[in-house]
Design an enzyme around this catalytic site. Structure first.
Site, PDB file in Angstrom:
ATOM      1  N   TYR A  41      52.459  48.318  44.386  1.00  0.00           N
ATOM      2  CA  TYR A  41      51.936  49.652  44.063  1.00  0.00           C
ATOM      3  C   TYR A  41      51.613  49.697  42.577  1.00  0.00           C
ATOM      4  CZ  TYR A  41      51.849  54.763  43.389  1.00  0.00           C
ATOM      5  OH  TYR A  41      51.488  56.050  43.078  1.00  0.00           O
TER       6      TYR A  41
ATOM      7  N   ASP B   7      51.796  44.280  36.140  1.00  0.00           N
ATOM      8  CA  ASP B   7      52.218  45.672  36.202  1.00  0.00           C
ATOM      9  C   ASP B   7      53.735  45.700  36.075  1.00  0.00           C
ATOM     10  OD1 ASP B   7      52.989  48.227  36.751  1.00  0.00           O
ATOM     11  OD2 ASP B   7      51.659  48.489  38.471  1.00  0.00           O
TER      12      ASP B   7
ATOM     13  N   LYS C 267      57.757  54.262  33.057  1.00  0.00           N
ATOM     14  CA  LYS C 267      59.162  54.459  33.417  1.00  0.00           C
ATOM     15  C   LYS C 267      60.123  54.294  32.222  1.00  0.00           C
ATOM     16  CE  LYS C 267      58.272  54.291  38.269  1.00  0.00           C
ATOM     17  NZ  LYS C 267      57.362  53.523  39.066  1.00  0.00           N
TER      18      LYS C 267
HETATM   19  C1  LIG Z   1      55.866  53.875  39.360  1.00  0.00           C
HETATM   20  C2  LIG Z   1      54.852  52.791  39.321  1.00  0.00           C
HETATM   21  C3  LIG Z   1      53.525  53.036  38.959  1.00  0.00           C
HETATM   22  C4  LIG Z   1      52.973  54.431  38.776  1.00  0.00           C
HETATM   23  O1  LIG Z   1      53.554  55.081  37.703  1.00  0.00           O
HETATM   24  P1  LIG Z   1      53.483  56.708  37.647  1.00  0.00           P
HETATM   25  O2  LIG Z   1      54.093  57.031  36.334  1.00  0.00           O
HETATM   26  O3  LIG Z   1      54.270  57.180  38.839  1.00  0.00           O
HETATM   27  O4  LIG Z   1      52.052  57.082  37.739  1.00  0.00           O
HETATM   28  C5  LIG Z   1      52.672  51.960  38.799  1.00  0.00           C
HETATM   29  N1  LIG Z   1      53.102  50.705  39.003  1.00  0.00           N
HETATM   30  C6  LIG Z   1      54.373  50.422  39.364  1.00  0.00           C
HETATM   31  C7  LIG Z   1      54.790  49.015  39.536  1.00  0.00           C
HETATM   32  C8  LIG Z   1      55.279  51.468  39.547  1.00  0.00           C
HETATM   33  O5  LIG Z   1      56.527  51.175  39.956  1.00  0.00           O
END
Ligand SMILES: *Cc1c(COP(=O)(O)O)cnc(C)c1O
Length: 430
Positions: free
Chosen positions: A143, A238, A271
């Site tokens: 994701y 990511d 995060k």
């Molecule tokens: C949480 C998450 C996102 C999205 O971040 P948001 O601040 O919720 O938009 C993107 N990539 C990864 C791997 C994530 O865990």
């Protein structure tokens, strides 16, 4: 009379779609009534009814220090008094950028944004702008936020492109996205043979926390790096979840130890970087980052980007996690937790497998660790849902879906972890 969770949920559903501002909070996967959280302290969250839970979500990752850490509170309170937002540059943005770059040597420059979605979306545009190519690769189960081009599942074959996973995403937007199976080297090679010279980037969660907890194997990552370099494709890590969470230098620091000379080309953070405030970032080598406006042709902007309160929160958090022994202690706590879960499962005769890294963990009701999304889907979901509710009843707040990783904070004490193991033993016996 105080409001109960059920009353609040009913009221919320009248004015907010599904009663929540982000879908997974609605407990749809596990059933039941979501807890409305009134406050949090250290490793605990307290709901509207005053019930205390040991928190293994930590706002889905950011709260690595636990809730209400005094140094972070101080920094935020001071920042708030100086002003909420200026729409002009501040010294603290430089400080945070310097701090991030010190910890992530694959990047020369970084740009701050407000959410992981925004960071991943911007990284994608940057990769396309910098390479002059449109096609991208993502992996099933990873994701990267909800930008249109990334809300895609696999199509019918490698020569075809992906299918949207959401209504409202035009076929035209996802026709450039190739979706591959995680950890499948043969398929990766096939895709590069077909599309390699037309690919702008490959985006990946190296330790994937959005299909619970699945690591990219070292042979897979080695081959991915080789193929990207050979075809001039940018490798985008990511690290929104793994950054400053699985290790101080993120997942990339772990692969760099195992694969000589390894580094991604662009990295995406969120995060932990904001410590619970809306803050995210993306960065890379200078030549790539200088493609961004105002220097280069790739447009990217944000009214609240580098917000002074968010940067104060993030900076205070990053300073705490660099203290000597921080990650050793966090890793030991997480191990104590998964060891406790394993022992409970064994005692109850329930097949369970676990994995963890730094302050992030996963567990599956299965006999072997899944290597891709299909294998995650094959784990025992009914048992997970029973376990989730049995733990919630015992004051342990786990992610309300089996597709999510869990998080331990520095505020979790050995007795919290032991209490969790005891709860798990009872829950699994039941
Ligand atoms: C949480 C998450 C996102 C999205 O971040 P948001 O601040 O919720 O938009 C993107 N990539 C990864 C791997 C994530 O865990």
């Amino acid at each position: 009379m105080t409001s109960t969770n059920a009353q609040l949920f009913e009221r919320a559903q009248r004015v907010i779609p599904g009663g929540v501002n982000s879908p997974v909070r609605a407990f749809r996967a596990v059933g039941g009534t979501p807890r409305f959280i009134a406050r949090a302290q250290g490793p605990y969250i307290f709901d509207a009814e005053g019930t205390r839970y040991i928190d293994y979500i930590g706002s889905w990752g950011p709260m690595i220090l636990g809730h209400g850490h005094p140094a972070v509170l101080d920094a935020v309170q001071k920042a708030v008094r100086d002003g909420f937002s200026f729409g002009a540059p501040t010294e603290r943005e430089i400080e945070l950028a310097e701090e991030i770059l010190k910890l992530v040597p694959s990047m020369d420059q970084v740009r701050l944004v407000s959410s992981g979605t925004e960071a991943a979306m911007s990284a994608l545009r940057l990769a396309r702008g910098a390479t002059g190519r449109d096609k991208i690769v993502k992996f099933e189960g990873c994701y990267h936020g909800h930008a249109d081009a990334l809300l895609v599942k696999a199509g019918s074959g490698l020569a075809t492109f992906g299918n949207p996973t959401s209504a409202g995403v035009p076929e035209d937007v996802v026709k450039h996205t190739v979706v591959l199976e995680y950890n499948n080297v043969a398929q990766l090679e096939e895709a590069f043979a077909l599309h390699g010279d037309g690919l702008a980037c490959v985006m990946i969660e190296a330790i994937c926390g959005n299909m619970n907890f699945v690591r990219a194997s070292v042979p897979f990552m080695t081959r991915l790096r080789e193929l990207c370099s050979k075809h001039g494709v940018l490798l985008v890590f990511d690290e929104v979840m793994t950054g400053f969470r699985v290790a101080l230098g993120g997942a990339q620091s772990l692969y760099a130890k195992l694969i000589p000379g390894f580094a991604p080309d662009i990295s995406v953070f969120g995060k932990v970087i904001g410590g619970g405030m809306p803050l995210a970032a993306f960065g890379g080598r200078r030549a790539v980052m200088e493609q961004l406006a105002p220097l280069g042709p790739v447009y990217q902007a944000g009214t609240l980007s580098g917000n002074p309160v968010a940067t104060a929160c993030g900076l205070a958090t990053l300073r705490e996690i660099q203290k000597p022994g921080f990650f050793e202690a966090l890793t030991a706590s997480t191990r104590q937790l998964v060891d406790g879960l394993n022992a409970a499962a064994q005692a109850a005769g329930v097949p369970m497998v676990t994995d963890s890294e730094g302050g992030m963990f996963g567990f599956f009701f299965a006999s072997a660790l899944p290597q891709n999304y299909t294998e995650v889907l094959a784990t025992d979901k009914a048992r997970f849902n029973h376990f989730f509710h049995a733990m919630l009843d015992r004051g342990v707040y786990l992610a309300p879906a089996l597709y999510e990783a869990g998080f331990v904070s520095a505020a979790h004490r050995p007795d919290d972890l032991a209490a969790t193991a005891t709860a798990a033993a009872q829950a699994l016996r039941q």
